[in-house]
Design a protein around this motif. Structure first.
Motif, PDB file in Angstrom:
ATOM      1  N   ARG A 180     -75.281 -48.087  39.406  1.00 50.93           N
ATOM      2  CA  ARG A 180     -76.289 -47.271  38.725  1.00 50.93           C
ATOM      3  C   ARG A 180     -77.078 -48.109  37.731  1.00 50.93           C
ATOM      4  NH1 ARG A 180     -76.524 -44.461  33.950  1.00 50.93           N
ATOM      5  NH2 ARG A 180     -74.381 -45.007  33.457  1.00 50.93           N
ATOM      6  N   LEU A 181     -76.380 -48.929  36.947  1.00 56.29           N
ATOM      7  CA  LEU A 181     -77.064 -49.761  35.955  1.00 56.29           C
ATOM      8  C   LEU A 181     -77.947 -50.807  36.624  1.00 56.29           C
ATOM      9  CD1 LEU A 181     -74.221 -50.196  33.325  1.00 56.29           C
ATOM     10  CD2 LEU A 181     -76.236 -48.729  33.185  1.00 56.29           C
ATOM     11  N   LYS A 182     -77.491 -51.358  37.756  1.00 57.29           N
ATOM     12  CA  LYS A 182     -78.284 -52.349  38.491  1.00 57.29           C
ATOM     13  C   LYS A 182     -79.555 -51.700  39.032  1.00 57.29           C
ATOM     14  CE  LYS A 182     -77.874 -55.778  42.137  1.00 57.29           C
ATOM     15  NZ  LYS A 182     -77.036 -56.309  43.215  1.00 57.29           N
ATOM     16  N   ALA A 183     -79.431 -50.453  39.545  1.00 55.62           N
ATOM     17  CA  ALA A 183     -80.605 -49.734  40.058  1.00 55.62           C
ATOM     18  C   ALA A 183     -81.581 -49.426  38.923  1.00 55.62           C
ATOM     19  CB  ALA A 183     -80.170 -48.440  40.742  1.00 55.62           C
ATOM     20  N   LYS A 184     -81.057 -49.054  37.761  1.00 51.06           N
ATOM     21  CA  LYS A 184     -81.933 -48.787  36.607  1.00 51.06           C
ATOM     22  C   LYS A 184     -82.694 -50.043  36.192  1.00 51.06           C
ATOM     23  CE  LYS A 184     -80.472 -46.412  33.069  1.00 51.06           C
ATOM     24  NZ  LYS A 184     -80.672 -45.113  32.472  1.00 51.06           N
ATOM     25  N   ALA A 185     -81.989 -51.172  36.185  1.00 49.72           N
ATOM     26  CA  ALA A 185     -82.637 -52.438  35.812  1.00 49.72           C
ATOM     27  C   ALA A 185     -83.722 -52.782  36.821  1.00 49.72           C
ATOM     28  CB  ALA A 185     -81.605 -53.549  35.726  1.00 49.72           C
ATOM     29  N   GLY A 186     -83.432 -52.541  38.103  1.00 49.52           N
ATOM     30  CA  GLY A 186     -84.434 -52.813  39.151  1.00 49.52           C
ATOM     31  C   GLY A 186     -85.670 -51.959  38.975  1.00 49.52           C
ATOM     32  N   ARG A 187     -85.487 -50.678  38.669  1.00 48.01           N
ATOM     33  CA  ARG A 187     -86.637 -49.787  38.448  1.00 48.01           C
ATOM     34  C   ARG A 187     -87.423 -50.229  37.216  1.00 48.01           C
ATOM     35  NH1 ARG A 187     -82.822 -45.971  39.911  1.00 48.01           N
ATOM     36  NH2 ARG A 187     -82.427 -45.355  37.750  1.00 48.01           N
ATOM     37  N   SER A 188     -86.703 -50.684  36.205  1.00 45.34           N
ATOM     38  CA  SER A 188     -87.355 -51.163  34.985  1.00 45.34           C
ATOM     39  C   SER A 188     -88.275 -52.341  35.300  1.00 45.34           C
ATOM     40  CB  SER A 188     -86.295 -51.569  33.970  1.00 45.34           C
ATOM     41  OG  SER A 188     -86.879 -52.169  32.849  1.00 45.34           O
ATOM     42  N   VAL A 189     -87.774 -53.271  36.121  1.00 38.19           N
ATOM     43  CA  VAL A 189     -88.584 -54.442  36.502  1.00 38.19           C
ATOM     44  C   VAL A 189     -89.826 -54.000  37.265  1.00 38.19           C
ATOM     45  CG1 VAL A 189     -88.610 -56.495  37.984  1.00 38.19           C
ATOM     46  CG2 VAL A 189     -86.669 -56.071  36.486  1.00 38.19           C
ATOM     47  N   VAL A 190     -89.655 -53.042  38.200  1.00 39.79           N
ATOM     48  CA  VAL A 190     -90.799 -52.557  38.988  1.00 39.79           C
ATOM     49  C   VAL A 190     -91.845 -51.946  38.068  1.00 39.79           C
ATOM     50  CG1 VAL A 190     -91.492 -50.789  40.658  1.00 39.79           C
ATOM     51  CG2 VAL A 190     -89.503 -52.199  41.117  1.00 39.79           C
ATOM     52  N   LYS A 191     -91.427 -51.174  37.089  1.00 37.60           N
ATOM     53  CA  LYS A 191     -92.383 -50.513  36.195  1.00 37.60           C
ATOM     54  C   LYS A 191     -93.072 -51.519  35.269  1.00 37.60           C
ATOM     55  CE  LYS A 191     -90.430 -45.916  36.345  1.00 37.60           C
ATOM     56  NZ  LYS A 191     -89.999 -44.759  35.595  1.00 37.60           N
ATOM     57  N   LYS A 192     -92.334 -52.549  34.861  1.00 36.39           N
ATOM     58  CA  LYS A 192     -92.959 -53.576  34.015  1.00 36.39           C
ATOM     59  C   LYS A 192     -94.023 -54.341  34.789  1.00 36.39           C
ATOM     60  CE  LYS A 192     -89.247 -54.345  30.755  1.00 36.39           C
ATOM     61  NZ  LYS A 192     -88.037 -55.098  30.485  1.00 36.39           N
ATOM     62  N   MET A 193     -93.821 -54.512  36.088  1.00 40.02           N
ATOM     63  CA  MET A 193     -94.774 -55.232  36.931  1.00 40.02           C
ATOM     64  C   MET A 193     -96.073 -54.432  37.114  1.00 40.02           C
ATOM     65  SD  MET A 193     -93.337 -58.077  37.637  1.00 40.02           S
ATOM     66  CE  MET A 193     -94.108 -58.798  39.051  1.00 40.02           C
ATOM     67  N   ARG A 194     -96.054 -53.141  36.806  1.00 41.56           N
ATOM     68  CA  ARG A 194     -97.263 -52.313  36.957  1.00 41.56           C
ATOM     69  C   ARG A 194     -98.230 -52.522  35.795  1.00 41.56           C
ATOM     70  NH1 ARG A 194     -94.126 -46.772  38.279  1.00 41.56           N
ATOM     71  NH2 ARG A 194     -93.384 -47.314  40.347  1.00 41.56           N
TER      72      ARG A 194
END
Length: 145
Positions: free
Chosen positions: A125-139
């Motif tokens: 769950r924490l790894k998925a949250k970190a991945g989503r965070s990276v995707v949103k920062k890239m926007r």
């Protein structure tokens, strides 16, 4: 079929025939002249609030499950007009009342056991949250160097 027998649902619930009040009314819907002349529908009244065959727990749950079929005084009203004869509608109304009380008489479910998530599921769950965070920062805005 004898209707003067007690309806035994369980240890905590028995419906006695003298606690039931039946009124025969005219059914609505199709049926031609017959439906306008013959009172085949049944209006079954059961005073659940004062029923001596129900335990306190079953009485409360029955009134709660009855919803709008229960009056403010605790009388459950069931109308049965599914069939073309009084006897069939009478049996149908009693079966529906018995089914309602049987649902109320069921034992409460066992309490939920608290469980904790596994270590692996927390990490995923924490790894998925970190991945989503990276995707949103890239926007965000792109800096021109």
């Amino acid at each position: 079929m004898a209707f003067e027998d007690n309806i035994v649902i369980g240890r905590e619930a028995v419906i006695y025939p003298d606690e039931l009040e039946e009124a025969f009314i005219r059914a609505s819907g199709p049926g031609g002249q017959n439906v306008n002349k013959v009172a085949t529908a049944v209006q079954l009244r059961f005073d659940a609030a004062n029923a001596r065959g129900l335990s306190e727990r079953v009485r409360e749950r029955t009134l709660k499950l009855a919803g709008q079929r229960a009056t403010k005084d605790g009388v459950i009203v069931i109308e049965a007009a599914r069939f073309r004869t009084q006897e069939q509608n009478r049996a149908d109304a009693r079966q529906r009342l018995a089914a309602l009380v049987a649902r109320a008489a069921e034992p409460p479910p066992p309490p939920r056991k608290k469980t904790r998530p596994t270590k692996g599921s927390v990490e995923r769950r924490l790894k998925a949250k970190a991945g989503r965070s990276v995707v949103k920062k890239m926007r965000g805005r792109v800096d021109s160097d």
